[in-house]
Design an enzyme around this catalytic site. Sequence first.
Site, PDB file in Angstrom:
ATOM      1  CG  ASP A 197       0.749  13.505   6.217  1.00  0.00           C
ATOM      2  OD1 ASP A 197       1.610  13.929   5.431  1.00  0.00           O
ATOM      3  OD2 ASP A 197       0.816  12.380   6.768  1.00  0.00           O
TER       4      ASP A 197
ATOM      5  CE1 TYR B 293       0.727   6.234   7.789  1.00  0.00           C
ATOM      6  CE2 TYR B 293      -0.535   8.254   7.490  1.00  0.00           C
ATOM      7  CZ  TYR B 293       0.656   7.617   7.783  1.00  0.00           C
ATOM      8  OH  TYR B 293       1.776   8.366   8.070  1.00  0.00           O
TER       9      TYR B 293
ATOM     10  CE  LYS C  82       3.385  10.539   5.051  1.00  0.00           C
ATOM     11  NZ  LYS C  82       1.968  10.490   5.484  1.00  0.00           N
TER      12      LYS C  82
ATOM     13  CG  HIS D  93       5.551   6.034   4.093  1.00  0.00           C
ATOM     14  ND1 HIS D  93       4.238   5.635   4.224  1.00  0.00           N
ATOM     15  CD2 HIS D  93       5.888   6.556   5.298  1.00  0.00           C
ATOM     16  CE1 HIS D  93       3.812   5.907   5.446  1.00  0.00           C
ATOM     17  NE2 HIS D  93       4.804   6.449   6.116  1.00  0.00           N
TER      18      HIS D  93
END
Length: 278
Positions: A47, A52, A77, A110
């Site tokens: 994930d 990120y 996401k 998200h």
Amino acid sequence: MPSASPEITLNDGVSIPQVGFGVFQVPSEDTHEAVTNALRAGYRHVDTARIYGNEKAVGEAIRDFGLARDEVFVTTKCWNADQGYDNAMRAFDRSLAELGLDHLDLYLIHWPCPDKDQYVGTWRAFEQLAAEGRVRSIGVSNFQIAHLERLRSTSDVVPAVNQIELHPWLPQRELRDYHSAHGIATQAWSPIARGGDYLNNAILKGLADKHGKSVAQVILRWHIQAGNIVLPRTVKAKRAAENISIFDFALDAADLHSIDALATGERVGPDPDVFHAE
């Protein structure tokens, strides 16, 4: 090595490993090794998210490990700044290119960002991506009941997953009941409340001693027995292996009651009703 985790069937018929490997706050330069260690330990579910900054490293690690594409379940996401139909379509293309994949297994909104009021348009883009076969399952993250109800009123497609902050101190019972009533799988981020002092809780340490497991393993087992999908995160190979080694013991009713009693409603992350970072 086959998957070390059982699978859950989502409302669209897609199967997802119940234990996934999360890479939130894992630096890009450390992600390849962390994901490789996770795959070696038996994880078959990774994930990540656009925000990120490690999608490229995730994709490289999966390819370098040598598994067939259909052996690894990959989630990313759509970030807040990319909400809205057109933006979400472009964001998906960017993420897919970064990951180096020909399709995604799960794509999530998200955050709802209710002040932006764009998640309905974003969801229309997700429906289009699913219809085109570019993503197998679509879902949301950090959505509250009101946000889910808004989607229900504007779309016939029910999210397959809602990924939420969920741990013994924030069990989200009302939201989980809603998920159950509408066929939405509950996925837990920060499933052990980001560790730290939480792992020193006397009740949890007692249960860990009782079962010969770590406190983290006890918490993760609590999730599994509740039917949650969990996404523990660590950059340590030993810890990653421990986090998925939770299928050789079970918590009894008294154990579960003790853990349930820890609920305080305390969050370690933002409140989805007000969070709107770009």
